[in-house]
Write a protein that holds these residues in place. Structure first.
Motif, mmCIF file in Angstrom:
data_model
loop_
_atom_site.group_PDB
_atom_site.id
_atom_site.type_symbol
_atom_site.label_atom_id
_atom_site.label_comp_id
_atom_site.label_asym_id
_atom_site.label_seq_id
_atom_site.Cartn_x
_atom_site.Cartn_y
_atom_site.Cartn_z
ATOM 1 N N GLY A 159 7.480 -79.046 -0.642
ATOM 2 C CA GLY A 159 6.460 -79.226 -2.093
ATOM 3 C C GLY A 159 6.117 -77.789 -2.794
ATOM 4 N N LEU A 160 6.977 -77.082 -2.738
ATOM 5 C CA LEU A 160 7.611 -75.482 -3.160
ATOM 6 C C LEU A 160 8.130 -76.470 -5.023
ATOM 7 N N ASP A 161 8.005 -75.635 -5.853
ATOM 8 C CA ASP A 161 9.433 -75.723 -7.208
ATOM 9 C C ASP A 161 10.014 -74.152 -7.084
ATOM 10 N N LEU A 162 11.202 -74.290 -6.638
ATOM 11 C CA LEU A 162 11.596 -72.519 -6.067
ATOM 12 C C LEU A 162 11.784 -72.130 -7.894
ATOM 13 N N THR A 163 12.113 -72.982 -8.770
ATOM 14 C CA THR A 163 12.477 -72.541 -10.178
ATOM 15 C C THR A 163 11.274 -72.059 -11.382
ATOM 16 N N ARG A 164 9.686 -72.071 -10.015
ATOM 17 C CA ARG A 164 8.332 -71.279 -10.543
ATOM 18 C C ARG A 164 7.511 -70.668 -9.861
ATOM 19 N N ILE A 165 8.067 -70.882 -8.173
ATOM 20 C CA ILE A 165 7.701 -69.396 -8.013
ATOM 21 C C ILE A 165 8.793 -68.704 -7.723
ATOM 22 N N THR A 166 8.288 -67.356 -7.683
ATOM 23 C CA THR A 166 9.565 -65.798 -7.417
ATOM 24 C C THR A 166 9.517 -65.713 -5.439
ATOM 25 N N ALA A 167 10.978 -65.567 -5.382
ATOM 26 C CA ALA A 167 11.791 -65.171 -4.068
ATOM 27 C C ALA A 167 10.417 -64.362 -3.492
ATOM 28 N N LYS A 168 9.897 -63.870 -3.679
ATOM 29 C CA LYS A 168 8.417 -62.588 -3.332
ATOM 30 C C LYS A 168 7.454 -63.474 -3.026
ATOM 31 N N GLU A 169 6.709 -64.449 -3.380
ATOM 32 C CA GLU A 169 6.176 -66.108 -2.822
ATOM 33 C C GLU A 169 6.363 -66.624 -2.030
ATOM 34 N N LEU A 170 7.636 -67.085 -2.392
ATOM 35 C CA LEU A 170 8.368 -67.871 -0.965
ATOM 36 C C LEU A 170 8.483 -66.894 0.624
ATOM 37 N N PHE A 171 8.713 -65.435 0.535
ATOM 38 C CA PHE A 171 8.771 -65.179 1.974
ATOM 39 C C PHE A 171 7.954 -64.575 1.938
ATOM 40 N N THR A 172 6.041 -65.067 1.657
ATOM 41 C CA THR A 172 5.148 -64.329 1.564
ATOM 42 C C THR A 172 5.115 -65.555 2.248
ATOM 43 N N LYS A 173 4.814 -66.472 1.914
ATOM 44 C CA LYS A 173 5.058 -68.069 2.647
ATOM 45 C C LYS A 173 5.596 -68.362 4.113
#
Length: 444
Positions: A159-173
């Motif tokens: 459910g994540l769009d990696l072109t829109r969320i930042t690396a920081k947001e991914l790590f936080t998730k």
């Protein structure tokens, strides 16, 4: 000399040699010149006598270090990601037939004053002393997500769009703490500072996948490979390739000067009173100093030792990355070590480099955190050099200038520069979809 060429390449540094090889394979008529009488430019490999001449002009090396010719000390030592862009370029151009590679034993990261093996898979994450037990579980989940992620298959995207969320947001998730983010970003994704955290996460995930796939490739202790006899073999391999396709090489050509027409476009190169004509010039920054600017400086120490680096499981070849945050610096520090196992030193001797982007004028002090990891050192040389990048507009002057080599001990940034230059010169993007197994025969 008195001929017309599509491209004249000045300097036989690694980037210039790769480009002359690629352009020759594209059937362009290439003339390759160097003011030196040896290959490699800033990325040459030196034997012991040459090393002494460069850094200690008066004396000769002590006899206990062994035979001069058993040493191949790279001036810009970098390991290659086994599945990385440089290996793809080598296969694309068939240069692999001139080279032998061997896997690199270890890849380590510095954390809270100690060095740890870099975990690149979910199973390694579970064993790593870098993290506490709960953090390990979170890291394992993150690694499984990365391993299973396919850009073309939305089912793997969670459910994540990696072109829109930042690396920081991914790590936080995934709830990863700063220490874990530090080694993932710097030792796996190989970023040199933390700007990537605010950029789309897709590039970071691709880089971590590349690292894991490279590790799986040779089943070694690291994702890296390195040529036997050092990187000095690469420029020579590419020059052989260029020659096979009709490229012309001239070493020892002093005072190579680029000539320009009245519109300011490069149209030839003169040396010793002769001029060769061309449509485009490719060179390193030293050949066109008025078209480049200084953007930084590298500090480094070159060390000869009689033992492997402590706490690396007796690795005969190893990279250690010291992330900037761990040192309170603006840029990472890198340790590179190689030995007889890659034929760059006699048996029982090890060559180690510590390098970083200079933030002071005192390399001896600045490099101390990396030097502290080495243990006893037989001989040490300190060195600094400036980093230049082009400021010209190639479409206006037909001059294509490479950037200087940075402090990293891996090739990913070098190859990005080469591929961008190739596209500028030819208007084409190099197709790097190759059969990677073509290089696996060379692992031993």
């Amino acid at each position: 000399m008195d001929e017309e060429y599509d491209v004249i390449v000045l300097g036989t540094g690694l980037k210039e040699c790769i480009l002359s090889g690629l352009l020759s394979v594209d059937r362009l008529k290439v003339l390759h010149m160097d003011r030196n009488d040896y290959y490699g430019g800033e990325s040459a490999s030196l034997n012991l006598n040459q090393l002494w001449k460069k850094f200690r002009s008066s004396s000769s090396p002590p006899t206990h270090l062994g035979s001069s010719r058993d040493y191949n000390v790279d001036m810009s030592p970098k390991f290659m990601m086994a599945n990385g862009a440089l290996v793809r370029v080598l296969i694309h151009t068939d240069v692999t037939k001139y080279l032998y590679f061997k896997a690199v034993d270890g890849s380590y990261v510095y954390n809270k004053g100690k060095i740890h093996k870099v975990p690149t898979t979910d199973m390694e994450a579970l064993k790593s002393p870098l993290m506490g037990i709960f953090e390990k579980r979170r890291a394992r989940k993150f690694f499984i997500y990365v391993q299973e992620y396919l850009e073309t298959d939305p089912k793997t995207h969670d459910g994540l769009d990696l072109t829109r969320i930042t690396a920081k947001e991914l790590f936080t998730k995934y709830g990863l703490d700063d220490n874990t983010v530090d080694f993932i970003g710097h030792a796996l994704a190989l970023y040199r500072d933390d700007r990537y955290l605010c950029e789309p996460a897709l590039e970071t995930v691709k880089r971590i996948k590349l690292c894991a796939e490279s590790l799986a490739r040779f089943q070694g202790g690291s994702p890296y490979i390195y040529p036997l006899y050092g990187l000095g073999e690469l420029p020579q391999a590419f020059s052989r390739l260029s020659a096979v396709y009709g490229g012309t090489y001239m070493l020892n050509k002093p005072d190579c000067k680029v000539t320009f027409d009245e519109e300011g476009k490069a149209n030839g190169v003169t040396s010793e009173g002769e001029t060769a004509r061309c449509k485009k010039v490719v060179c390193d920054p030293s050949y066109l100093p008025n078209k480049v600017k200084k953007v930084g400086k590298v500090s480094r120490a070159i060390c000869i030792m009689s033992h492997p680096i402590p706490n690396t499981n007796d690795s005969q070849s190893v990279q250690i990355i010291l992330p900037q945050k761990q040192l309170g610096r603006k840029s990472d520090m890198y340790v590179f070590c190689c030995s007889h196992s890659h034929n760059v030193a006699p048996k029982g001797k090890y060559i180690a480099f510590v390098s970083t982007e200079a933030e002071t004028d005192q390399p001896e002090k600045e490099l101390q955190p990396g030097l502290n990891l080495l243990g006893a050192v037989d001989e040490m040389f300190f060195d600094t050099y400036d980093i230049y990048e082009p400021v010209n507009e190639p479409s206006l002057d037909n001059c294509f200038i490479s950037k200087s080599y940075d402090a990293t001990t891996h090739f990913e940034t070098t190859v990005q520069d080469v591929l961008a230059m190739y596209t500028q010169i030819t208007g084409k993007v190099l197709d790097l979809s190759v059969d990677l197994s073509a290089a696996s025969a060379a692992e031993e």
